[in-house]
Design a protein around this motif. Structure first.
Motif, PDB file in Angstrom:
ATOM      1  N   UNK A 159      -7.887  -3.417   7.259  1.00  0.00           N
ATOM      2  CA  UNK A 159      -8.421  -2.984   8.554  1.00  0.00           C
ATOM      3  C   UNK A 159      -8.995  -4.120   9.406  1.00  0.00           C
ATOM      4  N   UNK A 160      -9.826  -5.025   8.855  1.00  0.00           N
ATOM      5  CA  UNK A 160     -10.280  -6.147   9.694  1.00  0.00           C
ATOM      6  C   UNK A 160      -9.148  -7.090  10.095  1.00  0.00           C
ATOM      7  N   UNK A 161      -8.147  -7.252   9.200  1.00  0.00           N
ATOM      8  CA  UNK A 161      -7.001  -8.090   9.559  1.00  0.00           C
ATOM      9  C   UNK A 161      -6.228  -7.489  10.731  1.00  0.00           C
ATOM     10  N   UNK A 162      -6.061  -6.182  10.715  1.00  0.00           N
ATOM     11  CA  UNK A 162      -5.362  -5.504  11.809  1.00  0.00           C
ATOM     12  C   UNK A 162      -6.111  -5.679  13.130  1.00  0.00           C
ATOM     13  N   UNK A 163      -7.421  -5.619  13.063  1.00  0.00           N
ATOM     14  CA  UNK A 163      -8.224  -5.806  14.270  1.00  0.00           C
ATOM     15  C   UNK A 163      -8.081  -7.229  14.812  1.00  0.00           C
ATOM     16  N   UNK A 164      -8.194  -8.203  13.908  1.00  0.00           N
ATOM     17  CA  UNK A 164      -8.076  -9.610  14.326  1.00  0.00           C
ATOM     18  C   UNK A 164      -6.678  -9.888  14.870  1.00  0.00           C
ATOM     19  N   UNK A 193       0.815  -1.210   0.000  1.00  0.00           N
ATOM     20  CA  UNK A 193       0.000   0.000   0.000  1.00  0.00           C
ATOM     21  C   UNK A 193       0.852   1.265   0.000  1.00  0.00           C
ATOM     22  N   UNK A 194       2.051   1.179   0.598  1.00  0.00           N
ATOM     23  CA  UNK A 194       2.927   2.346   0.631  1.00  0.00           C
ATOM     24  C   UNK A 194       3.356   2.754  -0.770  1.00  0.00           C
ATOM     25  N   UNK A 195       3.475   1.786  -1.669  1.00  0.00           N
ATOM     26  CA  UNK A 195       3.948   2.080  -3.026  1.00  0.00           C
ATOM     27  C   UNK A 195       2.819   2.058  -4.062  1.00  0.00           C
ATOM     28  N   UNK A 196       1.757   1.310  -3.738  1.00  0.00           N
ATOM     29  CA  UNK A 196       0.621   1.227  -4.664  1.00  0.00           C
ATOM     30  C   UNK A 196      -0.657   1.470  -3.853  1.00  0.00           C
ATOM     31  N   UNK A 197      -0.991   2.728  -3.593  1.00  0.00           N
ATOM     32  CA  UNK A 197      -2.203   3.016  -2.817  1.00  0.00           C
ATOM     33  C   UNK A 197      -3.438   2.362  -3.440  1.00  0.00           C
ATOM     34  N   UNK A 198      -4.222   1.721  -2.574  1.00  0.00           N
ATOM     35  CA  UNK A 198      -5.378   0.977  -3.080  1.00  0.00           C
ATOM     36  C   UNK A 198      -6.463   0.932  -2.014  1.00  0.00           C
ATOM     37  N   UNK A 199      -7.673   1.295  -2.410  1.00  0.00           N
ATOM     38  CA  UNK A 199      -8.796   1.200  -1.474  1.00  0.00           C
ATOM     39  C   UNK A 199      -9.138  -0.258  -1.170  1.00  0.00           C
ATOM     40  N   UNK A 200      -8.848  -1.153  -2.109  1.00  0.00           N
ATOM     41  CA  UNK A 200      -9.113  -2.580  -1.888  1.00  0.00           C
ATOM     42  C   UNK A 200      -8.213  -3.105  -0.765  1.00  0.00           C
ATOM     43  N   UNK A 201      -6.909  -2.771  -0.832  1.00  0.00           N
ATOM     44  CA  UNK A 201      -5.975  -3.210   0.207  1.00  0.00           C
ATOM     45  C   UNK A 201      -6.378  -2.621   1.548  1.00  0.00           C
TER      46      UNK A 201
END
Length: 387
Positions: free
Chosen positions: A189-194, A176-184
């Motif tokens: 976000x849910x992965x970070x929460x889990x 995401x740092x190099x290829x900004x993407x709303x999909x990523x």
């Protein structure tokens, strides 16, 4: 000779009653060490205490550093800095890898230092000592492990996803740092929460502040090693010197590491072979070909000797890799020394009975398999001597 499992259980009971839990550097551990020194002195030609210093808190409490760096990474990601977040997540993973799996002690300096000691008894052979066998077990005991005590090997279904999510969110942050993407961003976000929930759950449940008695893990193993040593001292091998080693510091994996550091040159030059016992009150024994969690592959030669020692044992013995947890043999094998561990496991859980729980007490021990473990340790020495 028929070994008495009941006698070994009585020995374990005595240590537990007189010393209680034997956490690293505690008075209970020191008192037990002195009792063992006297016990091993009764049948060995030479006995010594080998003192060492370490910071045992780093072995388990690293988890707070891992969780802390990961949570910091989550916060930084949400503030819009995915590359910095990825770096923090990488640090979190490396702390787990180096501290828990490889025992590198990279953050140990944050924790208090303690002094412990091994007891090393030596039995000389009838003739020239051309070979060297180490029979070992450990006498320290662990903290109660709420997570592992309840789930046993199933705890991998919590730890495994926590590790996988840590690595996955780190990679997605880099992308995401190099290829900004709303999909990523949506997936992340849910992965970070889990991942955050799993790491915090592990951190809060990895250990309690209560010490366990460690009757099966590993006083029973030590009782079997001592009885095997008594027999060997009265029926000495022709050309094999035997060291009876009671390790301290197994529950934080620094003890055997210090032992290897001190004796490496001698052990290597003498082609020494270690046979280690863990948790012998069991339904069956496992000769571990490797300890996957500690990235340790055991010597094929030592495994073969162990298999021969198990012949005619009249007890169920399996030969395969240990997928979870580990033993002092790992610190030997990772340095290229010959070593193998015999683990006692339950048929239902495929894990040691009462592992790191308050139920690991003398009254729950099974005398018969402990006696079988002593017989196998004794056999191992004579197999090496006759090879």
């Amino acid at each position: 000779m028929t070994f008495s499992g009941e006698k070994m259980v009585e020995f374990v009971t005595r240590i537990c009653k007189e010393c209680g839990p034997r956490l690293a550097g505690s008075e209970g551990e020191k008192k037990a060490g002195e009792i063992l020194y006297q016990e091993i002195s009764e049948f060995c030609d030479e006995v010594e205490r080998e003192h060492f210093r370490s910071r045992p808190g780093g072995f388990l409490d690293y988890i707070w550093f891992t969780a802390g760096f990961y949570l910091a990474g989550v916060a930084i990601y949400l503030l819009g800095h995915p590359l910095i977040a990825a770096a923090l997540m990488l640090i979190a993973f490396l702390i787990f890898l180096f501290q828990q799996c490889l025992h590198y002690e990279i953050i140990d300096f944050f924790f208090p230092e303690v002094e412990e000691f091994h007891i090393v008894g030596k039995i000389r052979p009838n003739e020239e000592a051309k070979k060297l066998v180490i029979l070992s077990a450990h006498y320290d005991s662990a903290y109660e492990f709420p997570l592992l005590g309840k789930l046993k090997t199933k705890s991998i279904y919590i730890i495994g996803p926590a590790v996988a999510i840590t690595l996955l969110t780190m990679v997605l942050s880099v992308v995401e740092a190099f290829i900004p993407s709303t999909v990523i961003n949506t997936v992340q976000k849910p992965l970070l929460l889990i991942g955050s929930i799993l790491l915090l759950y592990i951190a809060f449940n990895l250990r309690s502040n209560r010490g366990v008695l460690g009757a099966n893990d590993d006083l029973a193993g030590l009782a079997a090693v001592i009885e095997a040593g008594r027999f060997i001292s009265q029926n000495r091998p022709e050309n094999t010197e035997v060291w009876i080693v009671a390790f301290a510091g197994e529950e934080h994996m620094r003890g055997s590491k210090r032992f290897v550091q001190k004796h490496y040159d001698e052990l290597k030059s003498r082609n020494a072979i270690m046979f280690n016992l863990e948790c012998p009150s069991a339904d069956y024994f496992l000769i571990a070909t490797e300890e996957k969690m500690f990235f340790a592959k055991h010597s094929p030669l030592a495994v073969e000797y162990a298999k021969k020692a198990a012949e005619n044992l009249d007890f169920d013995v399996k030969v395969e890799a240990l997928p979870f947890a580990g033993s002092d043999a790992a610190n030997f094998s990772r340095k290229g020394l010959h070593a193998v561990t015999l683990f006692g496991l339950s048929a239902k859980e495929h894990a040691p009975y009462y592992w790191h729980t308050m139920d690991d007490a003398p009254e729950n021990l099974k005398p018969e398999p402990i006696a079988k473990a002593a017989e196998m340790a004794k056999n191992f020495v004579y197999v090496v001597d006759s090879s």
